[in-house]
Design a protein around this motif. Structure first.
Motif, PDB file in Angstrom:
ATOM      1  N   LYS A   1       0.918  -1.183   0.033  1.00 41.52           N
ATOM      2  CA  LYS A   1       0.037   0.071  -0.028  1.00 41.52           C
ATOM      3  C   LYS A   1       0.829   1.130  -0.078  1.00 41.52           C
ATOM      4  O   LYS A   1       0.591   2.319  -0.703  1.00 41.52           O
ATOM      5  CB  LYS A   1      -0.959   0.069   1.244  1.00 41.52           C
ATOM      6  CG  LYS A   1      -2.129   0.991   1.349  1.00 41.52           C
ATOM      7  CD  LYS A   1      -2.880   0.698   2.627  1.00 41.52           C
ATOM      8  CE  LYS A   1      -4.029   1.826   2.336  1.00 41.52           C
ATOM      9  NZ  LYS A   1      -5.017   1.644   3.667  1.00 41.52           N
ATOM     10  N   ILE A   2       2.112   1.243   0.743  1.00 45.49           N
ATOM     11  CA  ILE A   2       2.731   2.394   0.933  1.00 45.49           C
ATOM     12  C   ILE A   2       3.454   2.442  -0.557  1.00 45.49           C
ATOM     13  O   ILE A   2       3.605   3.537  -1.038  1.00 45.49           O
ATOM     14  CB  ILE A   2       3.860   2.192   1.910  1.00 45.49           C
ATOM     15  CG1 ILE A   2       3.038   2.391   3.360  1.00 45.49           C
ATOM     16  CG2 ILE A   2       4.990   3.246   2.029  1.00 45.49           C
ATOM     17  CD1 ILE A   2       3.870   1.893   4.603  1.00 45.49           C
ATOM     18  N   GLU A   3       4.105   1.443  -1.026  1.00 48.49           N
ATOM     19  CA  GLU A   3       4.867   1.710  -2.171  1.00 48.49           C
ATOM     20  C   GLU A   3       3.804   1.902  -3.378  1.00 48.49           C
ATOM     21  O   GLU A   3       4.462   2.641  -4.461  1.00 48.49           O
ATOM     22  CB  GLU A   3       5.315   0.050  -2.707  1.00 48.49           C
ATOM     23  CG  GLU A   3       6.322  -0.467  -1.805  1.00 48.49           C
ATOM     24  CD  GLU A   3       6.777  -1.789  -2.310  1.00 48.49           C
ATOM     25  OE1 GLU A   3       7.458  -1.920  -3.191  1.00 48.49           O
ATOM     26  OE2 GLU A   3       6.638  -2.614  -1.726  1.00 48.49           O
TER      27      GLU A   3
ATOM     28  N   VAL B   1      -6.856  -6.394  -3.128  1.00 46.41           N
ATOM     29  CA  VAL B   1      -8.560  -6.069  -2.701  1.00 46.41           C
ATOM     30  C   VAL B   1      -8.614  -5.238  -1.605  1.00 46.41           C
ATOM     31  O   VAL B   1      -9.536  -4.328  -1.531  1.00 46.41           O
ATOM     32  CB  VAL B   1      -9.168  -7.374  -2.674  1.00 46.41           C
ATOM     33  CG1 VAL B   1     -10.767  -7.424  -1.882  1.00 46.41           C
ATOM     34  CG2 VAL B   1      -9.271  -8.149  -3.835  1.00 46.41           C
ATOM     35  N   GLU B   2      -7.640  -5.475  -0.682  1.00 45.91           N
ATOM     36  CA  GLU B   2      -7.826  -4.691   0.534  1.00 45.91           C
ATOM     37  C   GLU B   2      -7.309  -3.249   0.386  1.00 45.91           C
ATOM     38  O   GLU B   2      -7.982  -2.390   0.826  1.00 45.91           O
ATOM     39  CB  GLU B   2      -6.673  -5.447   1.710  1.00 45.91           C
ATOM     40  CG  GLU B   2      -7.631  -5.421   2.970  1.00 45.91           C
ATOM     41  CD  GLU B   2      -6.434  -6.129   3.832  1.00 45.91           C
ATOM     42  OE1 GLU B   2      -6.224  -7.294   3.414  1.00 45.91           O
ATOM     43  OE2 GLU B   2      -6.007  -5.516   4.927  1.00 45.91           O
TER      44      GLU B   2
ATOM     45  N   PRO C   1     -12.705  -2.857  -8.891  1.00 51.69           N
ATOM     46  CA  PRO C   1     -12.580  -4.453  -9.190  1.00 51.69           C
ATOM     47  C   PRO C   1     -10.921  -4.700  -9.283  1.00 51.69           C
ATOM     48  O   PRO C   1     -10.156  -3.990  -9.847  1.00 51.69           O
ATOM     49  CB  PRO C   1     -13.221  -4.631 -10.590  1.00 51.69           C
ATOM     50  CG  PRO C   1     -13.428  -3.427 -10.921  1.00 51.69           C
ATOM     51  CD  PRO C   1     -13.432  -2.198 -10.055  1.00 51.69           C
ATOM     52  N   VAL C   2     -10.513  -5.993  -8.790  1.00 55.94           N
ATOM     53  CA  VAL C   2      -9.244  -6.322  -8.713  1.00 55.94           C
ATOM     54  C   VAL C   2      -9.133  -7.712  -9.064  1.00 55.94           C
ATOM     55  O   VAL C   2      -9.888  -8.804  -8.533  1.00 55.94           O
ATOM     56  CB  VAL C   2      -8.523  -6.247  -6.947  1.00 55.94           C
ATOM     57  CG1 VAL C   2      -7.126  -7.020  -7.081  1.00 55.94           C
ATOM     58  CG2 VAL C   2      -8.728  -4.887  -6.865  1.00 55.94           C
ATOM     59  N   TYR C   3      -8.594  -7.866 -10.015  1.00 58.14           N
ATOM     60  CA  TYR C   3      -8.414  -9.449 -10.687  1.00 58.14           C
ATOM     61  C   TYR C   3      -7.155 -10.116 -10.754  1.00 58.14           C
ATOM     62  O   TYR C   3      -6.190  -9.443 -10.839  1.00 58.14           O
ATOM     63  CB  TYR C   3      -8.844  -9.343 -12.380  1.00 58.14           C
ATOM     64  CG  TYR C   3     -10.421  -9.063 -12.548  1.00 58.14           C
ATOM     65  CD1 TYR C   3     -11.394 -10.173 -12.603  1.00 58.14           C
ATOM     66  CD2 TYR C   3     -10.835  -7.417 -12.800  1.00 58.14           C
ATOM     67  CE1 TYR C   3     -12.546  -9.858 -12.779  1.00 58.14           C
ATOM     68  CE2 TYR C   3     -12.352  -7.559 -12.683  1.00 58.14           C
ATOM     69  CZ  TYR C   3     -13.099  -8.649 -12.877  1.00 58.14           C
ATOM     70  OH  TYR C   3     -14.343  -8.296 -13.191  1.00 58.14           O
ATOM     71  N   PRO C   4      -7.251 -11.628 -10.527  1.00 60.92           N
ATOM     72  CA  PRO C   4      -6.097 -12.138 -10.797  1.00 60.92           C
ATOM     73  C   PRO C   4      -5.558 -12.337 -12.124  1.00 60.92           C
ATOM     74  O   PRO C   4      -6.469 -12.775 -12.876  1.00 60.92           O
ATOM     75  CB  PRO C   4      -6.299 -13.447  -9.896  1.00 60.92           C
ATOM     76  CG  PRO C   4      -7.843 -13.631 -10.064  1.00 60.92           C
ATOM     77  CD  PRO C   4      -8.186 -12.459  -9.992  1.00 60.92           C
ATOM     78  N   SER C   5      -4.297 -12.595 -12.595  1.00 61.60           N
ATOM     79  CA  SER C   5      -3.926 -13.048 -13.760  1.00 61.60           C
ATOM     80  C   SER C   5      -3.360 -14.465 -13.546  1.00 61.60           C
ATOM     81  O   SER C   5      -3.098 -15.044 -14.467  1.00 61.60           O
ATOM     82  CB  SER C   5      -2.695 -12.025 -14.115  1.00 61.60           C
ATOM     83  OG  SER C   5      -1.509 -12.301 -13.572  1.00 61.60           O
ATOM     84  N   ASN C   6      -3.215 -14.942 -12.425  1.00 62.16           N
ATOM     85  CA  ASN C   6      -2.678 -16.169 -12.435  1.00 62.16           C
ATOM     86  C   ASN C   6      -3.409 -17.266 -11.479  1.00 62.16           C
ATOM     87  O   ASN C   6      -4.437 -16.843 -10.894  1.00 62.16           O
ATOM     88  CB  ASN C   6      -1.371 -16.034 -11.512  1.00 62.16           C
ATOM     89  CG  ASN C   6      -0.058 -15.199 -12.112  1.00 62.16           C
ATOM     90  OD1 ASN C   6      -0.154 -15.159 -13.298  1.00 62.16           O
ATOM     91  ND2 ASN C   6       0.692 -14.399 -11.421  1.00 62.16           N
ATOM     92  N   ASP C   7      -2.956 -18.590 -11.732  1.00 59.02           N
ATOM     93  CA  ASP C   7      -3.480 -19.465 -10.808  1.00 59.02           C
ATOM     94  C   ASP C   7      -2.555 -19.925  -9.917  1.00 59.02           C
ATOM     95  O   ASP C   7      -1.224 -19.933 -10.139  1.00 59.02           O
ATOM     96  CB  ASP C   7      -3.818 -20.688 -11.751  1.00 59.02           C
ATOM     97  CG  ASP C   7      -5.090 -20.687 -12.468  1.00 59.02           C
ATOM     98  OD1 ASP C   7      -6.075 -19.987 -12.223  1.00 59.02           O
ATOM     99  OD2 ASP C   7      -5.086 -20.888 -13.829  1.00 59.02           O
TER     100      ASP C   7
END
Ligand code: SF4
Ligand code: SF4
Lengths: 293, 226
Positions: free
Chosen positions: B72-74, B101-102, B108-114
């Motif tokens: 978050k800081i970065e 997400v936090e 909206p926050v999506y994952p690109s990986n499994d």
């Protein structure tokens, strides 16, 4: 005489197998049960064998009893956690099913429900401990039962596993936790089986040799190449070959009958478990040829 | 480390369908070693998104994506680029994604990986699963080889009947974990341990979601206050 009484009395016992069908049509299964009735000491009812979903073992055990056969409930650890297993064991007990064969169970990847989650919450050695505990009136977490079970519990062993020593160590664990009897993976080499028996005889338990009827040269080769712990020796394959395609099955029945006779006459083990795999109706014929009917 | 694998282009475009502009967040740790969250992976993602007529407003590789506060800081320096994006794509593990997400409660926050497993890197970008975080380690009993993870059935008391010539029933490509344990115990002179019956696992130890504070953390705090 019950299966337990028979084997404990020193009688050479005979069991066969019924695989519950996939679907609700049980006519063939009932037909096979009628053929087996009165000719064997008990019948194993497989538990979703090869991880292929079918009628549950428990229901078919009950049907076997209604048809006049004494069932051996096969129970694998693949599909139920400890709650499910213990609960089914209590259920079996109140239905009058008193023989249970504790096994790990083929992995789901072998079967027809490949995306399912394997359970293996406990495994075969621990399942035997659970049965022992239910017999003593407690569940596996030590809670009192209102009424204990009275199971005669058995297990499986692979006498020709390679490497063998870890398998034998597991066998000894199973004996220690109360396996009263063993049904082995299919064996074809009686001399080799004798050396396994020399080891097994050091333990206080009953051993039934597993026998799978050879139907063809192709089947023998398939077993050798694909099924763990099964070795059909070249002499038997040559015997099937010499008989020719048409007489192969007949020769296979003869081989099984011959092995039963030798195992019994030479008092090598305590009984046989015949896995006819789809040819349950041929079991009486095998027994006749072995001179047991 | 946590092993991740990128989802297919088709699957990603399907999940991103509603949105046109994205901010990408990677991770300099596991996901970089897996090649799923490093700058190169992000550049590839950018190209793929642009080919589909979408835009990338910016990208950033945090030191440790699952370190929520640090990330978050970065991200402060990228405030505008983040704000101008319709959605965030996190290119790390499922934990890193949920840090996102936090950090972005309104986007909206999506994952690109499994996210696949906790892995050991045996050679560059080759990973093996050795531990499955069961919550109560028992490998002191099994020659340091974990049967819960290395045996597909997680058996605790020896090989199953499916073992064939030392290999596993589930795949002939892998050696039976119990044969490995047997061989190792023999080598280190602890074969007697294989005669001990291991009790059923206490799976309550693996009950998720886990949360833990370092055992001495509260004590430290109290001491400081005092
Ligand atoms: S027993 Fe296996 S899964 Fe559990 S902590 Fe140890 S290595 Fe990990
Ligand atoms: S073959 Fe060995 S590793 Fe594979 S499931 Fe059986 S015991 Fe586990």
């Amino acid at each position: 005489m019950s299966f337990k009484e028979a084997i404990e009395s020193g009688k050479f016992v005979i069991t066969a197998e019924v695989g519950p069908p996939k679907g609700t049509d049980i006519t063939t299964m009932i037909h096979d049960m009628h053929i087996l009735k009165g000719k064997i000491d008990a019948v194993n009812v497989t538990d979703n064998q090869s991880a292929v979903m079918r009628i549950c073992s428990l229901a078919v055990c009950k049907i076997a009893m209604e048809q006049g056969l004494e069932p051996i409930l096969q129970m694998t650890c693949r599909d139920r956690n400890r709650i499910g297993l213990q609960s089914d064991l209590l259920g079996a007990s109140v239905l009058g099913i008193h023989n249970v064969l504790c096994m790990t169970g083929d992995h789901v990847t072998a079967g027809d429900q490949k995306g399912s989650k394997s359970v293996y919450d406990i495994e075969s050695v621990q399942l035997l401990q659970v049965v022992d505990s239910l017999n003593k009136g407690k569940d596996m977490h030590g809670n009192e039962l209102k009424g204990a079970t009275s199971f005669y519990q058995g297990a499986v062993v692979t006498p020709e596993a390679n490497p063998l020593e870890p398998q034998l160590m597991k066998f000894e664990k199973k004996v220690r936790v109360g396996a009263n009897f063993f049904q082995t993976q299919a064996i074809y080499d009686i001399e080799k089986f004798k050396s396994f028996m020399a080891f097994a005889r050091k333990s206080n338990t009953k051993i039934m040799a597993g026998l799978v009827v050879l139907k063809s040269v192709g089947m023998a080769n398939f077993l050798n190449n694909n099924v763990p712990g099964i070795k059909v020796p070249p002499e038997l394959i040559a015997e099937l070959k010499a008989a020719g395609k048409e007489k192969a099955l007949d020769t296979g029945l003869n081989i099984t009958a011959r092995h039963i006779k030798q195992l019994k006459d030479e008092k090598i083990c305590d009984g046989v478990h015949i896995m006819a795999i789809g040819m349950e109706d041929k079991v009486p014929e095998i027994l006749q040829r072995a001179g047991l009917l | 480390m946590i092993i991740s694998k990128r989802k297919s282009h088709e699957d990603l475009m399907k999940s991103f369908k509603k949105y046109k502009s994205f901010f990408l967040i990677g991770c300099s740790e596991c996901a970089s070693l897996c090649g799923t969250g490093d700058v190169a992976a992000m550049k590839t993602m950018q190209e793929e998104l642009e080919q589909e007529g979408k835009t990338v407003t910016g990208m950033m590789v945090p030191k440790t994506g699952c370190q929520t506060l640090g990330t978050k800081i970065e991200l402060k320096k990228d405030k505008e680029a983040c704000e101008s994006a319709e959605a965030i794509v996190v290119m790390s593990c499922g934990a890193g994604t949920q840090s996102g997400v936090e950090i972005f409660p309104d986007k909206p926050v999506y994952p690109s990986n499994d996210t696949l497993f906790l892995g050991n890197m045996t050679r560059f970008q080759m990973f093996d699963e050795r531990c499955s975080l069961c919550g109560e380690c028992i490998i002191d009993q099994t020659g340091g080889i974990c049967p819960i993870t290395n045996c597909p059935k997680g058996l605790l008391n020896g090989p199953c009947g499916g073992m064939k010539d030392g290999n596993c029933e589930v795949s002939s490509e892998i050696k039976c974990a119990w044969v490995r344990i047997y061989e190792r115990q023999k080598k280190v002179n602890e074969l007697d341990k294989m005669n001990e019956i291991l009790p059923p696992k206490d799976w309550s130890k693996k009950q998720n979601p886990h949360a833990m504070a370092r055992q001495d953390k509260d004590k430290d705090k109290k001491e400081k206050k005092a």
